[in-house]
Design a protein around this motif. Structure first.
Motif, PDB file in Angstrom:
ATOM      1  N   SER A 247       0.715  -0.858  -0.080  1.00  0.00           N
ATOM      2  CA  SER A 247       0.117   0.080  -0.083  1.00  0.00           C
ATOM      3  C   SER A 247       0.812   1.062  -0.040  1.00  0.00           C
ATOM      4  O   SER A 247       0.367   2.489  -0.780  1.00  0.00           O
ATOM      5  CB  SER A 247      -1.353   0.589   1.009  1.00  0.00           C
ATOM      6  OG  SER A 247      -0.410   0.111   2.867  1.00  0.00           O
ATOM      7  N   GLN A 267      -7.280  -1.941  -5.698  1.00  0.00           N
ATOM      8  CA  GLN A 267      -7.442  -1.966  -3.843  1.00  0.00           C
ATOM      9  C   GLN A 267      -8.257  -2.216  -3.263  1.00  0.00           C
ATOM     10  O   GLN A 267      -8.980  -2.790  -2.087  1.00  0.00           O
ATOM     11  CB  GLN A 267      -6.896  -0.793  -3.722  1.00  0.00           C
ATOM     12  CG  GLN A 267      -5.618  -0.022  -3.563  1.00  0.00           C
ATOM     13  CD  GLN A 267      -4.979   1.407  -3.133  1.00  0.00           C
ATOM     14  OE1 GLN A 267      -5.971   1.565  -3.344  1.00  0.00           O
ATOM     15  NE2 GLN A 267      -4.156   1.664  -3.228  1.00  0.00           N
ATOM     16  N   LYS A 268      -9.222  -2.023  -3.588  1.00  0.00           N
ATOM     17  CA  LYS A 268     -11.434  -2.256  -3.431  1.00  0.00           C
ATOM     18  C   LYS A 268     -11.271  -4.111  -3.533  1.00  0.00           C
ATOM     19  O   LYS A 268     -11.803  -4.757  -2.308  1.00  0.00           O
ATOM     20  CB  LYS A 268     -12.523  -1.890  -3.870  1.00  0.00           C
ATOM     21  CG  LYS A 268     -12.433  -0.204  -4.049  1.00  0.00           C
ATOM     22  CD  LYS A 268     -13.786   0.434  -4.633  1.00  0.00           C
ATOM     23  CE  LYS A 268     -13.623   1.469  -4.716  1.00  0.00           C
ATOM     24  NZ  LYS A 268     -15.287   2.002  -5.818  1.00  0.00           N
ATOM     25  N   ASN A 271      -8.853  -5.403  -0.797  1.00  0.00           N
ATOM     26  CA  ASN A 271      -9.541  -5.237   0.716  1.00  0.00           C
ATOM     27  C   ASN A 271     -10.571  -6.420   1.129  1.00  0.00           C
ATOM     28  O   ASN A 271     -10.438  -6.646   1.439  1.00  0.00           O
ATOM     29  CB  ASN A 271      -9.563  -4.234   0.785  1.00  0.00           C
ATOM     30  CG  ASN A 271      -9.144  -2.666   0.978  1.00  0.00           C
ATOM     31  OD1 ASN A 271      -7.947  -2.790   1.142  1.00  0.00           O
ATOM     32  ND2 ASN A 271      -9.526  -1.566   0.119  1.00  0.00           N
ATOM     33  N   SER A 272     -11.814  -6.507  -0.329  1.00  0.00           N
ATOM     34  CA  SER A 272     -13.174  -7.480  -0.272  1.00  0.00           C
ATOM     35  C   SER A 272     -11.759  -9.141   0.054  1.00  0.00           C
ATOM     36  O   SER A 272     -11.886  -9.733   0.878  1.00  0.00           O
ATOM     37  CB  SER A 272     -13.353  -7.676  -0.986  1.00  0.00           C
ATOM     38  OG  SER A 272     -12.665  -8.044  -2.068  1.00  0.00           O
ATOM     39  N   TYR A 274      -9.031  -9.555   1.302  1.00  0.00           N
ATOM     40  CA  TYR A 274      -8.347  -9.716   2.870  1.00  0.00           C
ATOM     41  C   TYR A 274      -9.695 -10.325   3.886  1.00  0.00           C
ATOM     42  O   TYR A 274      -9.669 -10.650   4.915  1.00  0.00           O
ATOM     43  CB  TYR A 274      -7.016  -8.644   3.028  1.00  0.00           C
ATOM     44  CG  TYR A 274      -6.047  -8.124   2.497  1.00  0.00           C
ATOM     45  CD1 TYR A 274      -5.645  -9.600   2.266  1.00  0.00           C
ATOM     46  CD2 TYR A 274      -6.143  -7.472   1.979  1.00  0.00           C
ATOM     47  CE1 TYR A 274      -4.723  -9.882   1.730  1.00  0.00           C
ATOM     48  CE2 TYR A 274      -4.193  -7.005   1.272  1.00  0.00           C
ATOM     49  CZ  TYR A 274      -3.886  -8.599   1.305  1.00  0.00           C
ATOM     50  OH  TYR A 274      -2.634  -8.142   0.658  1.00  0.00           O
ATOM     51  N   LYS A 275     -10.773  -9.710   3.922  1.00  0.00           N
ATOM     52  CA  LYS A 275     -11.807  -9.167   4.322  1.00  0.00           C
ATOM     53  C   LYS A 275     -11.885 -11.283   4.516  1.00  0.00           C
ATOM     54  O   LYS A 275     -13.021 -11.871   5.648  1.00  0.00           O
ATOM     55  CB  LYS A 275     -12.837  -8.813   4.415  1.00  0.00           C
ATOM     56  CG  LYS A 275     -12.672  -7.183   4.660  1.00  0.00           C
ATOM     57  CD  LYS A 275     -14.086  -6.264   4.021  1.00  0.00           C
ATOM     58  CE  LYS A 275     -13.407  -5.132   4.383  1.00  0.00           C
ATOM     59  NZ  LYS A 275     -14.688  -4.002   4.317  1.00  0.00           N
ATOM     60  N   TYR A 279      -4.207 -13.726   6.490  1.00  0.00           N
ATOM     61  CA  TYR A 279      -3.128 -13.471   5.080  1.00  0.00           C
ATOM     62  C   TYR A 279      -2.066 -13.946   6.083  1.00  0.00           C
ATOM     63  O   TYR A 279      -0.987 -14.656   4.867  1.00  0.00           O
ATOM     64  CB  TYR A 279      -3.048 -12.015   5.119  1.00  0.00           C
ATOM     65  CG  TYR A 279      -1.731 -11.351   4.887  1.00  0.00           C
ATOM     66  CD1 TYR A 279      -0.569 -12.009   3.474  1.00  0.00           C
ATOM     67  CD2 TYR A 279      -1.343 -10.117   5.518  1.00  0.00           C
ATOM     68  CE1 TYR A 279       0.251 -10.753   3.732  1.00  0.00           C
ATOM     69  CE2 TYR A 279       0.385  -9.784   5.506  1.00  0.00           C
ATOM     70  CZ  TYR A 279       0.998  -9.723   3.724  1.00  0.00           C
ATOM     71  OH  TYR A 279       2.196  -9.662   3.921  1.00  0.00           O
ATOM     72  N   ARG A 288      -1.628  -8.887  -4.310  1.00  0.00           N
ATOM     73  CA  ARG A 288      -1.085  -6.916  -4.276  1.00  0.00           C
ATOM     74  C   ARG A 288      -0.825  -7.572  -6.270  1.00  0.00           C
ATOM     75  O   ARG A 288      -0.589  -8.469  -6.710  1.00  0.00           O
ATOM     76  CB  ARG A 288       0.248  -7.891  -3.500  1.00  0.00           C
ATOM     77  CG  ARG A 288      -0.026  -7.390  -1.646  1.00  0.00           C
ATOM     78  CD  ARG A 288       1.631  -7.186  -1.565  1.00  0.00           C
ATOM     79  NE  ARG A 288       2.028  -8.376  -1.361  1.00  0.00           N
ATOM     80  CZ  ARG A 288       3.322  -8.379  -0.565  1.00  0.00           C
ATOM     81  NH1 ARG A 288       3.932  -7.441  -0.105  1.00  0.00           N
ATOM     82  NH2 ARG A 288       4.495  -9.783  -0.878  1.00  0.00           N
TER      83      ARG A 288
END
Length: 385
Positions: A247, A267-268, A271-272, A274-275, A279, A288
């Motif tokens: 990031s 990036q969206k 982020n989704s 990782y939810k 990791y 990435r």
């Protein structure tokens, strides 16, 4: 006799020129320029001279026999001259427009000239030997194979001309390239035996007409009509310079208008991801972006936004198969011009920008000279097992 021919030819040309000046006929002017009327004007003096000679030598049969032979040979030669000039005129009229029929007309007229010359030679032989023409033609049947071998290129050229005319493969004026002979240029002429090509270095190359259909020929004329030209060139990157972004690394690219929306979307997605996934601080578990992937997207958007690159044609930036030099990234697109100078300028500006921009993504471009030095230094080291 010579004086009569000269005077008659001058007077006939004068009257023909006067008539054509009052009545404009395009083909009439071409016939006049090709001296068709000159050939026609030779017949009357020939006949007049022959009848006068027979009158003066009417008591000399042997002389009359030789005069008849000379008259017949002269008549055949004048007829041949007239036929060739008429064919030249017809070819000039029919090829005034640059189209595919030009090839067939050239091939057919040249073949007809060759046949006419051979036929006239046989008639002259028949006149001199006092033999029947049919018997001479019959005797030629025994040497048909030799005749075919002698005129092999002529026959192949004629067939090639008809095939190119019917299939509309190549015509005079087309921009073609022949890899077999390493030539590229414009077709100046396609005749019965050979084709003339003007290369871009202004040299002239002559090749057999048959090669235009028997070898691989690239016709660029469609590209020139569409006024586009392809760019298909690659940049080789050192694979050792590839890495993942985090990031923090991505922050400096968020203001680059060509890829800022792409980065936001990715990036969206990250982020989704990782939810839903764990990791565990393992790099391979992470989702990435890579610097080579981001550069590829930047190059693609750069081509889409370029005013001289066509968006209606195929446009892509793709990976090629990795080599020992690195990973080639190929640009495949079409420039909105077929003119060589403008094309080269646009291509140079595109690669100047992308080669320089690749440094901003931390990429290293492979230089083969430096790579060879590294390989030599590695080979010189002793490997201990």
């Amino acid at each position: 006799m010579v004086m009569i021919t000269f005077l008659f030819k001058k007077s006939s040309n004068f009257f023909v020129k006067k008539i054509l000046s009052y009545i404009y006929i395009a083909w009439g002017n071409i016939f006049y320029e090709k001296k068709v009327f000159d050939s026609l004007s030779n017949f009357l003096p020939l006949f007049l001279g022959f009848f006068l000679s027979k009158f003066f030598f009417k008591n000399h049969d042997i002389i009359i026999v030789y005069l008849e032979i000379i008259f017949n040979i002269a008549f055949v030669l004048i007829s041949l001259q007239l036929l060739i000039r008429v064919m030249n005129s017809i070819m000039e009229i029919s090829t005034s427009e640059n189209n595919h029929k030009t090839i067939a007309v050239h091939s057919f007229s040249q073949l007809l000239k060759i046949i006419s010359i051979i036929f006239c030679i046989l008639i002259i032989i028949a006149i001199i030997t006092k033999n029947n023409l049919i018997s001479i033609l019959t005797s030629l049947g025994t040497i048909t194979a030799i005749v075919i071998l002698m005129f092999r290129d002529t026959i192949l050229g004629f067939v090639s001309g008809l095939q190119m005319s019917s299939t509309k493969m190549i015509k005079v004026g087309d921009w073609i390239g022949i890899s077999k002979y390493n030539i590229e240029g414009n077709v100046l002429e396609i005749n019965l035996i050979s084709a003339k090509i003007e290369n871009f270095d202004k040299t002239i190359t002559s090749i057999p007409t048959y090669d235009l259909i028997s070898t691989a020929v690239t016709n660029f004329e469609v590209m020139r009509k569409k006024n586009i030209r392809r760019i298909k060139r690659s940049i080789i990157f050192n694979i050792q310079s590839f890495y993942f972004y985090n990031s923090e690394n991505l922050k400096k690219y968020q203001n680059i208008y060509l890829i800022k929306n792409y980065i936001k979307e990715k990036q969206k997605e990250i982020n989704s991801f990782y939810k839903k996934n764990v990791y565990n601080n393992v790099d391979l578990n992470a989702k990435r972006l890579t610097n080579i992937g981001l550069f590829q997207k930047y190059a693609l958007e750069y081509l889409y936004q370029h005013p001289n690159i066509s968006n209606s044609e195929t446009l892509m930036v793709r990976h090629l198969e990795p080599t020992h030099y690195g990973l080639p990234i190929e640009l495949y697109c079409f420039v909105k011009t077929a003119e060589s100078i403008k094309y080269e300028q646009i291509q140079a500006s595109v690669f100047d920008h992308l080669l320089t921009a690749s440094k901003e993504f931390g990429l290293e471009i492979t230089q083969i000279v430096n790579l060879d030095k590294k390989l030599n230094s590695i080979n010189n080291k002793k490997i201990i097992i």
